[in-house]
Design a protein around this motif. Structure first.
Motif, mmCIF file in Angstrom:
data_model
loop_
_atom_site.group_PDB
_atom_site.id
_atom_site.type_symbol
_atom_site.label_atom_id
_atom_site.label_comp_id
_atom_site.label_asym_id
_atom_site.label_seq_id
_atom_site.Cartn_x
_atom_site.Cartn_y
_atom_site.Cartn_z
ATOM 1 N N GLY A 1 6.109 -7.306 -6.622
ATOM 2 C CA GLY A 1 5.593 -6.781 -5.369
ATOM 3 C C GLY A 1 6.627 -5.898 -4.715
ATOM 4 N N SER A 2 6.429 -5.644 -3.435
ATOM 5 C CA SER A 2 7.375 -4.875 -2.643
ATOM 6 C C SER A 2 7.226 -5.332 -1.202
ATOM 7 N N ASN A 3 7.956 -4.704 -0.311
ATOM 8 C CA ASN A 3 7.820 -5.040 1.106
ATOM 9 C C ASN A 3 6.895 -4.027 1.762
ATOM 10 N N LEU B 1 0.804 -12.047 -1.537
ATOM 11 C CA LEU B 1 2.024 -12.225 -2.322
ATOM 12 C C LEU B 1 2.712 -10.884 -2.569
ATOM 13 N N ARG B 2 1.958 -9.908 -3.024
ATOM 14 C CA ARG B 2 2.542 -8.643 -3.456
ATOM 15 C C ARG B 2 3.022 -7.799 -2.280
ATOM 16 N N HIS B 3 2.457 -7.984 -1.092
ATOM 17 C CA HIS B 3 2.915 -7.178 0.038
ATOM 18 C C HIS B 3 4.183 -7.748 0.660
ATOM 19 N N GLY B 4 4.601 -8.940 0.241
ATOM 20 C CA GLY B 4 5.794 -9.575 0.781
ATOM 21 C C GLY B 4 6.778 -9.979 -0.291
ATOM 22 N N CYS B 5 7.005 -9.084 -1.255
ATOM 23 C CA CYS B 5 7.995 -9.318 -2.323
ATOM 24 C C CYS B 5 7.673 -10.536 -3.176
ATOM 25 N N GLY B 6 6.402 -10.902 -3.245
ATOM 26 C CA GLY B 6 5.984 -12.002 -4.108
ATOM 27 C C GLY B 6 6.092 -13.378 -3.495
ATOM 28 N N ARG B 7 6.394 -13.454 -2.196
ATOM 29 C CA ARG B 7 6.597 -14.757 -1.561
ATOM 30 C C ARG B 7 5.293 -15.291 -0.966
ATOM 31 N N PRO B 8 4.987 -16.568 -1.179
ATOM 32 C CA PRO B 8 3.782 -17.167 -0.599
ATOM 33 C C PRO B 8 3.972 -17.464 0.879
ATOM 34 N N PRO C 1 -14.230 -10.204 4.314
ATOM 35 C CA PRO C 1 -13.706 -11.555 4.485
ATOM 36 C C PRO C 1 -12.232 -11.582 4.877
ATOM 37 N N TYR C 2 -11.456 -10.597 4.373
ATOM 38 C CA TYR C 2 -10.008 -10.610 4.592
ATOM 39 C C TYR C 2 -9.481 -9.189 4.760
ATOM 40 N N ALA C 3 -8.317 -9.087 5.399
ATOM 41 C CA ALA C 3 -7.572 -7.829 5.459
ATOM 42 C C ALA C 3 -6.084 -8.145 5.392
ATOM 43 N N ILE C 4 -5.323 -7.217 4.847
ATOM 44 C CA ILE C 4 -3.868 -7.277 4.846
ATOM 45 C C ILE C 4 -3.364 -6.004 5.518
ATOM 46 N N ALA C 5 -2.518 -6.137 6.531
ATOM 47 C CA ALA C 5 -1.915 -4.990 7.203
ATOM 48 C C ALA C 5 -0.676 -4.550 6.437
ATOM 49 N N THR C 6 -0.485 -3.238 6.343
ATOM 50 C CA THR C 6 0.611 -2.684 5.550
ATOM 51 C C THR C 6 1.389 -1.644 6.346
ATOM 52 N N THR C 7 2.480 -1.201 5.743
ATOM 53 C CA THR C 7 3.349 -0.221 6.372
ATOM 54 C C THR C 7 2.683 1.131 6.565
ATOM 55 N N ASN C 8 1.806 1.522 5.662
ATOM 56 C CA ASN C 8 1.081 2.792 5.787
ATOM 57 C C ASN C 8 -0.100 2.796 4.822
ATOM 58 N N GLY C 9 -0.912 3.839 4.888
ATOM 59 C CA GLY C 9 -2.105 3.903 4.058
ATOM 60 C C GLY C 9 -1.816 4.126 2.595
ATOM 61 N N THR C 10 -0.759 4.887 2.281
ATOM 62 C CA THR C 10 -0.383 5.089 0.884
ATOM 63 C C THR C 10 -0.006 3.759 0.251
ATOM 64 N N HIS C 11 0.750 2.951 0.983
ATOM 65 C CA HIS C 11 1.128 1.634 0.469
ATOM 66 C C HIS C 11 -0.082 0.712 0.341
ATOM 67 N N ALA C 12 -1.062 0.873 1.204
ATOM 68 C CA ALA C 12 -2.288 0.073 1.059
ATOM 69 C C ALA C 12 -2.964 0.385 -0.269
ATOM 70 N N LEU C 13 -3.000 1.662 -0.656
ATOM 71 C CA LEU C 13 -3.566 2.045 -1.949
ATOM 72 C C LEU C 13 -2.726 1.483 -3.102
ATOM 73 N N GLU C 14 -1.402 1.607 -2.997
ATOM 74 C CA GLU C 14 -0.533 1.061 -4.044
ATOM 75 C C GLU C 14 -0.740 -0.440 -4.191
ATOM 76 N N LEU C 15 -0.836 -1.137 -3.059
ATOM 77 C CA LEU C 15 -1.037 -2.578 -3.095
ATOM 78 C C LEU C 15 -2.365 -2.918 -3.768
ATOM 79 N N ALA C 16 -3.412 -2.193 -3.424
ATOM 80 C CA ALA C 16 -4.726 -2.438 -4.033
ATOM 81 C C ALA C 16 -4.678 -2.243 -5.542
ATOM 82 N N LEU C 17 -4.063 -1.160 -5.980
ATOM 83 C CA LEU C 17 -3.971 -0.892 -7.409
ATOM 84 C C LEU C 17 -3.186 -1.983 -8.122
#
Length: 388
Positions: A233-235, A214-221, A57-73
């Protein structure tokens, strides 16, 4: 060992591959008003297209794959005091991401055929502190999602797919976004589609997507203009140029997988006839294997001989590499949250110990070559293994 001067150096398709589509995409991003996701449309479009290809249903693009795992966790609420079961045989990002959120990665053994997580070994390691099981779809071979679903239902643990190697792979015809679990991908330079770096996270529902955004953009909506940091969150945001390149890469993905599938079956059949060499096995329930690597084992090989084999293959123009060590055999693993000691973990992970010491892999661009080149590749492998 140097290449035999009587034998020509083999030539394989270049990687990364790029064409007019990437150039047009980069210019499209360049000519926008903004070059970050909040000022342009490339990241939004890429997320929608990537999610559609993978049935999510959804995807979020990230800086790299390691960060995608961190974001998921982070979205799953994993933190200090929690445990996450990871394969012992995997690239270090799988365990590193767990440690970066303060949790303990618990290495479990892998299967000797597919090199994917052994679900029976995993079940023995579940404790009240276990929050997530993280299978890795090794080299594009999907882990046993049937057994994982049964384990999750029986224990209440959550499954997070590390799909860094498994773009567009399928299990029983189902895409990885159709299982109701998150799946993290990598777009690092060697991956099946790439922008040099980058990652993506598939999300199963609106709430998980909202939290990930929210978490992939420093908590900003979305649309925030008052610095309303609603959560930790983080950037992890992808930029517009990377997304534009990945949109082009995505259009070639499934056609390239079809070619790799043909060449992989050809190469595997040839490698199976070489004494002292055992190719990675396949679970046919994975009816689309994306073939990130062509992996094989040299059972009983010494470290020096394995390095010599890899060096000899590279001298012939074959992009070859030694396999990953078990994560607990790296110094970095012990610098984050952990439990147990090396020998204790090694004792329960005998297959990972063996594969970590005898595995060799070839970059997936060898599987984009023509059939005659793949035949010659197998001949060279046989010669190198016999002589080195």
């Amino acid at each position: 060992m140097s290449s035999d001067p009587a034998q020509p150096v083999l030539t394989f398709p270049a990687w990364p591959q790029a064409g007019a589509e990437e150039r047009e995409g980069l210019l499209r991003a360049l000519n926008q008003e903004g070059w970050w996701r909040n000022g342009g449309s490339e990241v939004d479009s890429f997320e929608s297209e990537f999610a559609e290809v993978h049935g999510a249903p959804y995807a979020i693009a990230t800086t790299n794959g390691t960060h995608a795992l961190e974001l998921a966790l982070s979205v799953l609420g994993v933190g200090p005091g929690d445990e996450v079961i990871v394969p012992a045989f995997t690239f270090i990002s799988s365990s590193l991401a767990v440690q970066r959120v303060g949790a303990v990665p618990v290495p479990a053994d892998v299967r000797p055929d597919t090199y994917c997580l052994d679900i029976e070994a995993t079940a023995r390691l579940i404790t009240p502190r276990t929050k997530v099981v993280m299978p890795v779809h090794m080299a594009g071979q999907v882990a046993d999602l049937d057994a994982l679903a049964q384990l999750a239902e029986a224990t209440g643990v959550t499954v997070l797919q590390d799909a860094a190697h498994a773009h567009a792979a399928r299990w029983h015809g189902r895409r990885l976004g159709e299982f109701g679990w998150m799946a993290a991908f990598s777009f690092q330079n060697g991956k099946l589609m790439t922008a040099g770096e980058g990652g993506a996270l598939l999300l199963p529902d609106e709430e998980s997507h909202r939290q990930a955004y929210l978490r992939h953009g420093c908590g900003r909506p979305p649309g925030d203009r008052v610095y309303a940091h609603l959560t930790q969150g983080s950037n992890y945001r992808m930029n517009e140029f990377s997304a534009a390149v990945l949109r082009a890469q995505l259009t070639r993905l499934e056609a390239q997988i079809a070619v790799r599938e043909q060449r992989s079956r050809q190469l595997t059949a040839a490698l199976s006839r070489i004494p002292g060499l055992v190719p990675q096995g396949r679970d046919d329930r994975c009816d689309v294997k994306s073939h990130y690597m062509a992996m094989m084992r040299l059972p009983g090989v010494t470290p020096g001989r394995r390095t010599a084999v890899v060096d000899a293959l590279n001298a012939h123009g074959i992009p070859a590499f030694v396999g990953f060590p078990p994560v607990y055999r790296t110094a970095g693993y012990w610098q984050g949250p952990h439990s147990g000691d090396v020998e204790e973990i090694a004792k329960r992970c005998p297959v990972a110990e063996e594969i970590g010491g005898d595995c060799v892999w070839l970059h997936h661009r060898v599987l984009l070559a023509d059939a005659a080149t793949v035949d010659r590749l197998a001949e060279v492998l046989a010669e190198v293994v016999a002589r080195t």
